[in-house]
Design a protein around this motif. Structure first.
Motif, PDB file in Angstrom:
ATOM      1  N   ARG A  29       1.941  -7.038   0.507  1.00  0.00           N
ATOM      2  CA  ARG A  29       3.389  -6.325   1.070  1.00  0.00           C
ATOM      3  C   ARG A  29       3.236  -5.104   1.827  1.00  0.00           C
ATOM      4  NH1 ARG A  29       4.879 -10.882   1.347  1.00  0.00           N
ATOM      5  NH2 ARG A  29       6.464 -11.927  -0.627  1.00  0.00           N
ATOM      6  N   SER A  30       2.257  -4.577   1.528  1.00  0.00           N
ATOM      7  CA  SER A  30       2.261  -3.429   2.295  1.00  0.00           C
ATOM      8  C   SER A  30       1.958  -3.520   3.749  1.00  0.00           C
ATOM      9  CB  SER A  30       0.964  -2.348   1.902  1.00  0.00           C
ATOM     10  OG  SER A  30      -0.430  -2.848   2.295  1.00  0.00           O
ATOM     11  N   GLY A  31       1.399  -4.573   4.169  1.00  0.00           N
ATOM     12  CA  GLY A  31       1.108  -4.902   5.563  1.00  0.00           C
ATOM     13  C   GLY A  31       0.239  -3.896   6.181  1.00  0.00           C
ATOM     14  N   LEU A  32      -0.520  -3.124   5.311  1.00  0.00           N
ATOM     15  CA  LEU A  32      -1.535  -1.932   5.899  1.00  0.00           C
ATOM     16  C   LEU A  32      -3.040  -2.571   5.738  1.00  0.00           C
ATOM     17  CD1 LEU A  32       0.494   1.025   5.021  1.00  0.00           C
ATOM     18  CD2 LEU A  32       0.395   0.101   7.191  1.00  0.00           C
ATOM     19  N   GLY A  33      -3.260  -3.748   5.311  1.00  0.00           N
ATOM     20  CA  GLY A  33      -4.456  -4.294   4.975  1.00  0.00           C
ATOM     21  C   GLY A  33      -4.520  -4.688   3.515  1.00  0.00           C
ATOM     22  N   VAL A  34      -5.636  -5.314   3.211  1.00  0.00           N
ATOM     23  CA  VAL A  34      -5.615  -6.021   1.958  1.00  0.00           C
ATOM     24  C   VAL A  34      -7.198  -5.854   1.593  1.00  0.00           C
ATOM     25  CG1 VAL A  34      -3.702  -7.643   1.993  1.00  0.00           C
ATOM     26  CG2 VAL A  34      -6.228  -8.322   3.031  1.00  0.00           C
ATOM     27  N   MET A  35      -7.259  -6.308   0.207  1.00  0.00           N
ATOM     28  CA  MET A  35      -8.810  -6.300  -0.316  1.00  0.00           C
ATOM     29  C   MET A  35      -9.971  -7.189   0.694  1.00  0.00           C
ATOM     30  SD  MET A  35      -7.802  -6.963  -4.072  1.00  0.00           S
ATOM     31  CE  MET A  35      -6.316  -6.207  -4.916  1.00  0.00           C
ATOM     32  N   PRO A  36     -11.072  -6.903   0.750  1.00  0.00           N
ATOM     33  CA  PRO A  36     -12.122  -7.419   1.536  1.00  0.00           C
ATOM     34  C   PRO A  36     -11.764  -9.035   1.269  1.00  0.00           C
ATOM     35  CG  PRO A  36     -13.157  -5.520   0.836  1.00  0.00           C
ATOM     36  CD  PRO A  36     -11.872  -5.700   0.043  1.00  0.00           C
ATOM     37  N   TRP A  37     -12.061  -9.515   0.113  1.00  0.00           N
ATOM     38  CA  TRP A  37     -12.193 -11.031   0.198  1.00  0.00           C
ATOM     39  C   TRP A  37     -10.598 -11.592   0.553  1.00  0.00           C
ATOM     40  CZ3 TRP A  37     -15.418 -14.841  -0.736  1.00  0.00           C
ATOM     41  CH2 TRP A  37     -16.840 -14.538  -1.198  1.00  0.00           C
ATOM     42  N   LEU A 108       2.749   1.606  -1.459  1.00  0.00           N
ATOM     43  CA  LEU A 108       2.338   0.647  -2.127  1.00  0.00           C
ATOM     44  C   LEU A 108       0.655   0.299  -1.947  1.00  0.00           C
ATOM     45  CD1 LEU A 108       4.598  -2.437  -0.994  1.00  0.00           C
ATOM     46  CD2 LEU A 108       4.555  -1.552  -3.147  1.00  0.00           C
ATOM     47  N   VAL A 109       0.188   1.139  -0.949  1.00  0.00           N
ATOM     48  CA  VAL A 109      -1.597   0.876  -0.813  1.00  0.00           C
ATOM     49  C   VAL A 109      -2.069   1.780  -2.219  1.00  0.00           C
ATOM     50  CG1 VAL A 109      -3.445   1.737   0.458  1.00  0.00           C
ATOM     51  CG2 VAL A 109      -1.242   0.931   1.635  1.00  0.00           C
ATOM     52  N   PRO A 110      -1.726   3.071  -2.572  1.00  0.00           N
ATOM     53  CA  PRO A 110      -2.401   3.519  -3.644  1.00  0.00           C
ATOM     54  C   PRO A 110      -2.164   2.796  -4.962  1.00  0.00           C
ATOM     55  CG  PRO A 110      -0.772   5.139  -2.758  1.00  0.00           C
ATOM     56  CD  PRO A 110      -0.940   3.925  -1.720  1.00  0.00           C
ATOM     57  N   ALA A 111      -0.622   2.171  -5.084  1.00  0.00           N
ATOM     58  CA  ALA A 111      -0.355   1.773  -6.443  1.00  0.00           C
ATOM     59  C   ALA A 111      -1.035   0.242  -6.349  1.00  0.00           C
ATOM     60  CB  ALA A 111       1.314   1.410  -5.916  1.00  0.00           C
ATOM     61  N   GLY A 112      -1.210  -0.359  -5.243  1.00  0.00           N
ATOM     62  CA  GLY A 112      -2.137  -1.557  -5.423  1.00  0.00           C
ATOM     63  C   GLY A 112      -3.634  -1.326  -5.826  1.00  0.00           C
ATOM     64  N   ILE A 113      -4.019  -0.330  -5.158  1.00  0.00           N
ATOM     65  CA  ILE A 113      -5.778   0.016  -5.521  1.00  0.00           C
ATOM     66  C   ILE A 113      -5.691   0.592  -6.881  1.00  0.00           C
ATOM     67  CG2 ILE A 113      -7.419   1.460  -4.894  1.00  0.00           C
ATOM     68  CD1 ILE A 113      -6.436   1.444  -2.038  1.00  0.00           C
ATOM     69  N   LEU A 114      -4.753   1.316  -7.303  1.00  0.00           N
ATOM     70  CA  LEU A 114      -4.872   1.874  -8.802  1.00  0.00           C
ATOM     71  C   LEU A 114      -4.772   0.788  -9.821  1.00  0.00           C
ATOM     72  CD1 LEU A 114      -5.404   4.317 -10.624  1.00  0.00           C
ATOM     73  CD2 LEU A 114      -2.888   4.984 -10.290  1.00  0.00           C
ATOM     74  N   LEU A 115      -3.604  -0.060  -9.479  1.00  0.00           N
ATOM     75  CA  LEU A 115      -3.491  -1.267 -10.328  1.00  0.00           C
ATOM     76  C   LEU A 115      -4.594  -2.081 -10.466  1.00  0.00           C
ATOM     77  CD1 LEU A 115      -1.572  -2.516 -12.572  1.00  0.00           C
ATOM     78  CD2 LEU A 115      -0.667  -3.722 -10.249  1.00  0.00           C
TER      79      LEU A 115
END
Length: 205
Positions: A29-37, A108-115
């Protein structure tokens, strides 16, 4: 005889897997990139017209098949990882709206990474089997004799490149995730590790 996992370990396993799917949805949802896989998962989803969760499940199952020649042994956590994360991802994407504000997207980026770090430490910490992608890495390390760093980097570069060519989202969040996830999980894992109880020693009487 293998002991059945206790309720604490099962609850932590499935909570971790559900939170993992939610963390993936936050980065999407951030639209700024996702995890490598997920770059690969996104690219395949766009080419096939499938949901991102379904693609995640199918890729996980195919990776699990690659364990056979590597002689890796899946556990309950491994099989659950394949199914639960994809279902949780699709459920989260169904209820999470597209953010309208650029500031929300950035948050959403730091929230997603930390979660994701919490979720990873939670499901790994119960010692019920690695995820299919981690098992692929450890199997290749054992069979090739190469370092974990080299094998993991090679796999992730390959899946990111393939996913990007298929239309997956490669962005700043992908780079931040790659840099941050290792140290975060390393710090959280001791706090969320739940060892199985030691087997009872039979009495000599």
């Amino acid at each position: 005889m293998r002991q059945f996992p206790g309720p604490r370990r099962l609850a932590q396993l499935y909570a971790g897997l559900v939170l993992y799917g939610l963390s993936m949805a936050l980065l999407v949802r951030s639209g700024l990139g996702v995890m490598p896989w997920d770059v690969l998962h996104q690219g395949l989803a766009r080419q096939l017209g499938w949901s991102l969760g379904v693609v995640t499940i199918v890729v996980g199952a195919l990776v699990l098949l690659a364990w056979v020649p590597l002689r890796e042994r899946p556990g309950l956590g491994t099989v659950s990882n394949v199914v639960v994360i994809g279902l949780a991802l699709d459920a989260a994407l169904a209820v999470l709206p597209e953010p309208g504000s650029p500031l929300v997207r950035v948050a959403l980026v730091p929230a997603g990474i930390l979660l994701n770090a919490v979720a990873t430490a939670a499901y790994i910490g119960v010692h019920l089997g690695p995820g299919p992608r981690d098992g692929l890495m450890t199997g290749l390390v054992r069979r090739t004799g190469r370092s974990v760093r080299l094998v993991r980097t090679s796999i992730e570069v390959a899946v990111v490149a393939a996913g990007w060519l298929l239309g997956g989202t490669l962005g700043v969040a992908t780079v931040l995730y790659a840099l941050a996830i290792g140290p975060l999980v390393h710090a959280l894992l001791p706090r969320l590790s739940v060892r199985p109880p030691a087997p009872a020693v039979p009495s000599s009487r």
